[in-house]
Write a protein that holds these residues in place. Sequence first.
Motif, PDB file in Angstrom:
ATOM      1  N   ILE A  51       0.979  -1.188   0.195  1.00 27.42           N
ATOM      2  CA  ILE A  51      -0.116  -0.077   0.030  1.00 27.42           C
ATOM      3  C   ILE A  51       1.001   1.206   0.098  1.00 27.42           C
ATOM      4  O   ILE A  51       0.783   2.070  -0.675  1.00 27.42           O
ATOM      5  CB  ILE A  51      -0.949   0.186   1.097  1.00 27.42           C
ATOM      6  N   ARG A  52       1.896   1.294   0.767  1.00 33.74           N
ATOM      7  CA  ARG A  52       2.837   2.268   0.896  1.00 33.74           C
ATOM      8  C   ARG A  52       3.330   2.663  -0.385  1.00 33.74           C
ATOM      9  O   ARG A  52       3.743   3.726  -1.052  1.00 33.74           O
ATOM     10  CB  ARG A  52       4.001   2.365   2.041  1.00 33.74           C
ATOM     11  N   ARG A  53       3.984   1.577  -1.002  1.00 29.00           N
ATOM     12  CA  ARG A  53       4.691   1.589  -2.438  1.00 29.00           C
ATOM     13  C   ARG A  53       3.841   2.194  -3.349  1.00 29.00           C
ATOM     14  O   ARG A  53       4.546   2.910  -4.208  1.00 29.00           O
ATOM     15  CB  ARG A  53       5.152   0.213  -2.924  1.00 29.00           C
ATOM     16  N   THR A 297      -3.503 -13.095  -2.586  1.00 27.87           N
ATOM     17  CA  THR A 297      -5.062 -13.008  -2.314  1.00 27.87           C
ATOM     18  C   THR A 297      -5.271 -11.535  -1.995  1.00 27.87           C
ATOM     19  O   THR A 297      -4.391 -11.006  -1.125  1.00 27.87           O
ATOM     20  CB  THR A 297      -5.045 -13.839  -1.224  1.00 27.87           C
ATOM     21  N   HIS A 298      -6.215 -11.209  -2.111  1.00 29.16           N
ATOM     22  CA  HIS A 298      -6.856  -9.674  -1.871  1.00 29.16           C
ATOM     23  C   HIS A 298      -6.608  -9.737  -0.237  1.00 29.16           C
ATOM     24  O   HIS A 298      -7.070 -10.674   0.333  1.00 29.16           O
ATOM     25  CB  HIS A 298      -8.024  -9.487  -2.199  1.00 29.16           C
ATOM     26  N   TYR A 299      -6.000  -8.393   0.111  1.00 28.08           N
ATOM     27  CA  TYR A 299      -5.749  -8.390   1.681  1.00 28.08           C
ATOM     28  C   TYR A 299      -6.977  -8.379   2.538  1.00 28.08           C
ATOM     29  O   TYR A 299      -6.706  -9.101   3.814  1.00 28.08           O
ATOM     30  CB  TYR A 299      -5.013  -7.127   2.079  1.00 28.08           C
ATOM     31  N   ARG A 300      -8.110  -8.164   2.018  1.00 25.66           N
ATOM     32  CA  ARG A 300      -9.455  -8.595   2.965  1.00 25.66           C
ATOM     33  C   ARG A 300     -10.167  -9.822   3.050  1.00 25.66           C
ATOM     34  O   ARG A 300     -10.680 -10.290   3.842  1.00 25.66           O
ATOM     35  CB  ARG A 300     -10.438  -7.371   2.598  1.00 25.66           C
ATOM     36  N   SER A 301      -9.472 -10.587   2.157  1.00 24.54           N
ATOM     37  CA  SER A 301      -9.904 -12.146   2.115  1.00 24.54           C
ATOM     38  C   SER A 301      -9.160 -12.933   2.916  1.00 24.54           C
ATOM     39  O   SER A 301      -8.135 -12.694   3.207  1.00 24.54           O
ATOM     40  CB  SER A 301      -9.691 -12.525   0.602  1.00 24.54           C
ATOM     41  N   PRO A 302      -9.741 -13.852   3.415  1.00 22.81           N
ATOM     42  CA  PRO A 302      -8.886 -15.088   4.165  1.00 22.81           C
ATOM     43  C   PRO A 302      -8.018 -15.691   3.337  1.00 22.81           C
ATOM     44  O   PRO A 302      -8.049 -15.803   2.151  1.00 22.81           O
ATOM     45  CB  PRO A 302     -10.102 -15.978   4.531  1.00 22.81           C
ATOM     46  N   LEU A 303      -6.946 -15.718   3.938  1.00 24.56           N
ATOM     47  CA  LEU A 303      -5.743 -16.356   3.252  1.00 24.56           C
ATOM     48  C   LEU A 303      -5.291 -17.622   3.948  1.00 24.56           C
ATOM     49  O   LEU A 303      -5.028 -17.774   5.108  1.00 24.56           O
ATOM     50  CB  LEU A 303      -4.640 -15.769   3.467  1.00 24.56           C
ATOM     51  N   MET A 357      -2.674  -0.944 -12.829  1.00 16.32           N
ATOM     52  CA  MET A 357      -2.932   0.372 -12.039  1.00 16.32           C
ATOM     53  C   MET A 357      -4.336   0.461 -11.341  1.00 16.32           C
ATOM     54  O   MET A 357      -4.539   1.027 -10.250  1.00 16.32           O
ATOM     55  CB  MET A 357      -2.549   1.476 -12.713  1.00 16.32           C
ATOM     56  N   GLU A 358      -5.296   0.222 -12.263  1.00 14.20           N
ATOM     57  CA  GLU A 358      -6.774   0.474 -11.861  1.00 14.20           C
ATOM     58  C   GLU A 358      -6.876  -0.516 -10.935  1.00 14.20           C
ATOM     59  O   GLU A 358      -8.020  -0.355  -9.968  1.00 14.20           O
ATOM     60  CB  GLU A 358      -7.633   0.396 -13.124  1.00 14.20           C
ATOM     61  N   ALA A 359      -6.434  -2.004 -11.001  1.00 16.06           N
ATOM     62  CA  ALA A 359      -6.695  -2.901  -9.855  1.00 16.06           C
ATOM     63  C   ALA A 359      -6.095  -2.413  -8.543  1.00 16.06           C
ATOM     64  O   ALA A 359      -6.866  -2.523  -7.566  1.00 16.06           O
ATOM     65  CB  ALA A 359      -6.195  -4.295 -10.246  1.00 16.06           C
ATOM     66  N   MET A 360      -5.002  -1.948  -8.564  1.00 18.75           N
ATOM     67  CA  MET A 360      -4.385  -1.210  -7.376  1.00 18.75           C
ATOM     68  C   MET A 360      -5.172  -0.258  -6.895  1.00 18.75           C
ATOM     69  O   MET A 360      -5.251   0.137  -5.748  1.00 18.75           O
ATOM     70  CB  MET A 360      -2.793  -0.767  -7.501  1.00 18.75           C
ATOM     71  N   ARG A 361      -5.813   0.542  -7.589  1.00 18.31           N
ATOM     72  CA  ARG A 361      -6.611   1.965  -7.208  1.00 18.31           C
ATOM     73  C   ARG A 361      -8.009   1.439  -6.563  1.00 18.31           C
ATOM     74  O   ARG A 361      -8.661   2.317  -5.901  1.00 18.31           O
ATOM     75  CB  ARG A 361      -6.749   2.572  -8.278  1.00 18.31           C
ATOM     76  N   PHE A 406       7.140  -3.865 -16.754  1.00 20.57           N
ATOM     77  CA  PHE A 406       7.336  -4.917 -16.081  1.00 20.57           C
ATOM     78  C   PHE A 406       7.912  -4.586 -14.725  1.00 20.57           C
ATOM     79  O   PHE A 406       7.702  -4.919 -13.807  1.00 20.57           O
ATOM     80  CB  PHE A 406       8.219  -5.999 -16.787  1.00 20.57           C
ATOM     81  N   SER A 407       8.890  -3.753 -14.974  1.00 23.55           N
ATOM     82  CA  SER A 407       9.702  -3.357 -13.650  1.00 23.55           C
ATOM     83  C   SER A 407       9.071  -2.493 -12.791  1.00 23.55           C
ATOM     84  O   SER A 407       8.867  -2.654 -11.430  1.00 23.55           O
ATOM     85  CB  SER A 407      11.151  -2.553 -14.238  1.00 23.55           C
ATOM     86  N   GLU A 408       8.226  -1.893 -13.175  1.00 23.41           N
ATOM     87  CA  GLU A 408       7.096  -0.841 -12.671  1.00 23.41           C
ATOM     88  C   GLU A 408       6.192  -1.827 -11.804  1.00 23.41           C
ATOM     89  O   GLU A 408       5.864  -1.519 -10.395  1.00 23.41           O
ATOM     90  CB  GLU A 408       6.462  -0.126 -13.534  1.00 23.41           C
ATOM     91  N   MET A 409       5.663  -2.789 -12.458  1.00 25.50           N
ATOM     92  CA  MET A 409       4.910  -3.655 -11.657  1.00 25.50           C
ATOM     93  C   MET A 409       5.580  -4.404 -10.608  1.00 25.50           C
ATOM     94  O   MET A 409       5.013  -4.660  -9.189  1.00 25.50           O
ATOM     95  CB  MET A 409       4.173  -4.602 -12.626  1.00 25.50           C
ATOM     96  N   CYS A 410       6.773  -4.861 -10.818  1.00 24.14           N
ATOM     97  CA  CYS A 410       7.463  -5.578  -9.903  1.00 24.14           C
ATOM     98  C   CYS A 410       7.887  -4.859  -8.437  1.00 24.14           C
ATOM     99  O   CYS A 410       7.888  -5.092  -7.490  1.00 24.14           O
ATOM    100  CB  CYS A 410       8.726  -6.212 -10.469  1.00 24.14           C
ATOM    101  N   SER A 411       8.188  -3.612  -8.884  1.00 25.17           N
ATOM    102  CA  SER A 411       8.421  -2.513  -7.888  1.00 25.17           C
ATOM    103  C   SER A 411       7.304  -2.286  -6.905  1.00 25.17           C
ATOM    104  O   SER A 411       7.493  -2.350  -5.687  1.00 25.17           O
ATOM    105  CB  SER A 411       8.958  -1.255  -8.660  1.00 25.17           C
ATOM    106  N   ILE A 412       6.134  -2.289  -7.418  1.00 24.20           N
ATOM    107  CA  ILE A 412       5.032  -1.859  -6.680  1.00 24.20           C
ATOM    108  C   ILE A 412       4.698  -3.294  -5.909  1.00 24.20           C
ATOM    109  O   ILE A 412       4.506  -3.221  -4.661  1.00 24.20           O
ATOM    110  CB  ILE A 412       3.911  -1.527  -7.343  1.00 24.20           C
ATOM    111  N   ILE A 413       4.475  -4.497  -6.387  1.00 23.77           N
ATOM    112  CA  ILE A 413       4.575  -5.576  -5.788  1.00 23.77           C
ATOM    113  C   ILE A 413       5.599  -5.998  -4.831  1.00 23.77           C
ATOM    114  O   ILE A 413       5.426  -6.745  -3.851  1.00 23.77           O
ATOM    115  CB  ILE A 413       4.057  -6.958  -6.600  1.00 23.77           C
TER     116      ILE A 413
END
Length: 480
Positions: A51-53, A297-303, A357-361, A406-413
């Motif tokens: 989230i912070r990233r 897994t989405h953070y609000r879902s059980p893991l 980006m829309e998924a993250m937003r 690809f690098s941008e996605m990896c950096s966020i995740i």
Amino acid sequence: MTIRVYNTLTKQKEEFVPVHPGKANIYVCGVTPYNHPHIGNARPFVTWDVIRRFLEHEGYDVLHVQNFTDVDDKIINTANKEGVLWSDVCGRYIDAYFEVMDKLNVRRAHVYPRVSEHMEEIIETVKALIDRGYAYEMDGDVYYSVEKFEHYGELSGRNLEDMMAGARVDVNDKKHNPMDFALWKAAKPGEPSWSSPWGEGRPGWHIECSTMSMKYLGETFDFHGGGSDLIFPHHENEIAQSEGCTGCHPFVKYWLHNGFITVNEEKMSKSLGNFFMVIDILEHYEPETLRFFILSTHYRSPLDFSDERLAEAQRSLSRLKTAQENLQALMALMNAGPTEESLKLRRKVLELRNEFMEAMRDDFNTALAISHMFALAKEINIYHQSIVSVGSKPDGKLVSILQSVFSEMCSIIGVLESTQGAVEAESCGLEEPLMEMLIAMRQEARSNKDYAQADALRNKLSEIGIVLEDTPQGVRWKKQ
């Protein structure tokens, strides 16, 4: 672009509008350092790291605060059992926390306040609550009167009257109400204590987070996070304390809580023997695999935690690594201009970026965002195959776009970030020339029709985790 978050307080998704434009202030409840961090601890910290990233990626100036509850019954019990100081226990397990979180690529918070270092501020908060009529003192103990706070129960969706009716008879007859909770506890033998207007004692559990979050982030701030198990009573009590002290409403604009972790679809607990420490998990799996597993897994879902799911995460991550290696191979080739197909792929790559980006937003949906990473990886692999199979040159600008996205996605995740650096470091050392020499030896053996020697070299490299691939551009090597 608009970011929407699910607010536990309002039970709906809301547009993120920061308290201070351009800034995002975050408080995350940290660990009680009496043991090694377990998988349940890891999830909120990995979640808030992403989230912070992403908030920083979107241009927000983030201030991330995460506490250590270093004054607690569990710490005192551990210290007494071991015959050591409570501070020694804290120091040992705070170090253990940083060791595993660093391995999980969790960036350090900007501030790590400790309870023991904020006694003066905590006492002032308790005094303010007494002065404002929200708390009372009885024989050295100070309690918060929940009936005085009109919003009590809103975060957890509980009704105070129902909670009171369902409460068991409290043997502590000093309380005005069985739901009242301790702000300050009178000292007991064998416990650390501090001087206060009510005598020697130490803070209750909840008051620390109210005091420290307001000190560093203000009377109202943007995000407060933690596991779902903290909604009640901890976060409910934080609201009551903080708003009772300052009179400011709301204390926090957006409350975000991650879901529970189960183990083979059973609740994780010590009594069931399915309680896993991160250090034990990392004896069998790479830290990056565990991080990737948590974020799939989405953070609000059980893991649900299991060896099968970790192995699946490991396989999935290896697919992304293969795409990264193929992308590096494309970058090493001589470039050419665009073709009709490569121009289409340029557009598709940018579409995948927008979808990521829309998924993250949309409430930081890492699970959906990662699915777009796999879609991009697939396109990289297909394009790589189309180039090397016929020995043609890639579209240089397309390769640059692929690398950037690809690098941008990896950096966020927060995955595969070190791979490129490692490759560059290796190329500056002995590894690259040694591999070139071994490949040349194998090629010479093949030219001399000494296939046994060529196969032996290939097999030896395979044994140490290096795979050779024959392509129209020559022999490539990579680590398994």
